[in-house]
Motif scaffolding. Structure first.
Motif, short mmCIF file in Angstrom:
data_model
loop_
_atom_site.label_atom_id
_atom_site.label_comp_id
_atom_site.label_asym_id
_atom_site.label_seq_id
_atom_site.Cartn_x
_atom_site.Cartn_y
_atom_site.Cartn_z
N ASP A 239 2.89 1.56 -1.82
CA ASP A 239 2.14 0.96 -0.74
C ASP A 239 2.41 2.08 0.49
O ASP A 239 1.55 2.32 1.18
CB ASP A 239 3.28 -0.29 -0.37
N TYR A 243 -0.92 3.74 2.35
CA TYR A 243 -1.10 3.44 3.84
C TYR A 243 -0.91 4.76 4.43
O TYR A 243 -1.91 4.86 5.52
CB TYR A 243 0.24 2.61 4.12
N PHE A 251 -6.97 -0.25 0.40
CA PHE A 251 -5.88 -1.09 -0.36
C PHE A 251 -5.98 -1.22 -1.88
O PHE A 251 -7.12 -0.99 -2.42
CB PHE A 251 -5.40 -2.20 0.19
N LEU A 295 -1.09 -3.25 -2.24
CA LEU A 295 -0.65 -1.83 -1.68
C LEU A 295 -1.46 -1.35 -0.64
O LEU A 295 -2.72 -0.92 -0.93
CB LEU A 295 -0.45 -0.71 -2.74
N THR A 301 5.79 -2.69 3.75
CA THR A 301 5.67 -3.65 3.05
C THR A 301 6.94 -4.06 2.22
O THR A 301 7.24 -3.00 1.46
CB THR A 301 4.53 -4.09 2.44
#
Length: 391
Positions: A239, A243, A251, A295, A301
């Motif tokens: 993730d 990001y 994502f 993700l 997260t």
């Protein structure tokens, strides 16, 4: 046994693009074989493609309507007797991954019974050497192509671990469509330290952008897994990687599962859209998880694992959103009822046949027109171990 060991050594010493020639020379000397040809399954699992040039041989034969295809599908030797010729078709398979078929032409009077065990060993050795040789030659990769791959599909197929895998505890297989133009769907598996880790992935977008996104996510998950991180931390690290690259503009949806091979206990992290169905006896049901963020959608997260158990005899089917969201001309989603019917209808097939069978049913459900999204199906049959306790 001495002759088999000699052939295996010759294969290991051979140039990467000379494996078929080495096998032919050895079988001519030791078994009286007249001619050999090797065919590999194409990416769409529709044809068996000839490796190299063999005089008088068709470059491509169908899997579903040919003697070679019968050996490939049944995973058993198939004998074809013709006037003046005897052809023995043998599956070439490595740890459950069906690569193709080796055909040996012998004199019509040849007695096959004493030859079959040794030839099976030769095919297994050839399969292993093909996988090693692919690091150094394009010969076998090119042979698998019935047509040209898109660049996105090239990236995705190079990322995959194989199309099937078999162990005493389980057997699994997967297929992607459209095989020559796939872009965002992917899967990965690894067996180590008594555990099977399986991921089913769907990167957003189309074409090369989706392939690049999925490549980043898969390699981030592998990096975390190989660092020994637990499943939730594998998702968290991937993730962060997605990001950091896309800042929430793209994502990846992924379902991560870790199976304990001894007990059948499963840890799962649902980070997006891939779905899971279970067939237990005659009952087919969707396995629901608490939906968590895909993700790369937001920074840092935190992912929470869930647990369930599989029993010997269970069949699990995983599908991307291109499978369960596909709609019929009447507007019914495939995942509503048709997928459960397809699972029941394929319950007697081995898992290597199920993904393609489901995708064929999907095409019929969709009215025969091209799918609007790529589609991935993974089938896992759980055998368990002697120590497995039914839950």
């Amino acid at each position: 046994m001495h002759e088999i060991a000699e052939i295996e050594q010759a294969l290991r010493r051979a140039a990467p693009d000379r494996l078929v020639g080495v096998v032919e020379e050895a079988l001519r000397e030791h078994c009286g074989v007249l001619r050999v040809e090797l065919r590999l399954a194409d990416y769409g699992l529709r044809t068996l493609q000839l490796v190299g040039h063999v005089s008088g041989a068709d470059p491509s034969v169908p899997i579903h309507d040919s003697p070679q295809g019968r050996a490939f599908g049944a995973q058993e030797p198939h004998v074809a007797r013709e006037p003046g010729a005897l052809r023995l078709h043998l599956p070439v398979t490595v740890r459950g991954d069906r690569l193709g078929v080796l055909t040996a032409e012998l004199p019509v009077e040849a007695d096959l019974r004493p030859l079959l065990p040794g030839l099976a060993q030769v095919c297994e050795a050839l399969g292993h050497e093909i996988l090693v040789a692919e690091r150094d030659t394009d010969l076998y990769v090119l042979a698998r192509r019935a047509t040209r791959l898109t660049l996105a599909a090239e990236m995705q197929w190079q990322l995959l671990p194989g199309r099937s895998c078999a162990r005493p505890e389980f057997a699994l297989a997967a297929h992607l469509e459209p095989a020559y133009a796939i872009f965002g769907d992917n899967y990965d598996w690894s067996v180590s330290d008594g555990r099977l880790t399986l991921t089913v992935t769907n990167g957003m977008g189309e074409g090369i952008e989706a392939a690049l996104l999925t490549n980043l996510a898969i390699n981030a998950l592998r990096n975390a897994r190989r660092a020994g991180l637990p499943l939730p931390d594998q998702a968290a690290l991937a993730d962060q990687a997605v990001y950091a690259q896309y800042r929430g503009k793209a994502f990846v949806s992924v379902l991560l599962l870790c199976f304990d091979l001894a007990t059948g206990e499963v840890e799962a992290v649902d980070a997006g859209s891939p779905r899971l169905w279970r067939q237990r006896g005659q009952a087919v049901e969707a396995i629901g998880f608490e939906a968590q963020l895909p993700l790369g959608m937001f920074e840092d997260t935190v992912y929470v694992p869930e647990r369930f158990a599989v029993r010997p005899g269970d069949r699990l089917l995983f599908g991307s959103d291109g499978v369960y969201e596909a709609v019929s001309p009447a507007g019914e989603r495939y995942g509503d009822r048709a997928l459960a019917r397809a699972l029941r209808g394929t319950r007697l097939l081995p898992p290597t046949h199920v993904p393609q069978a489901v995708l064929r049913e999907l095409a019929v459900h969709h009215g025969g027109s091209p799918l609007e999204d790529d589609a991935l199906v993974v089938c896992l049959d759980w055998h368990g171990t002697v120590s497995t306790v039914a839950v």
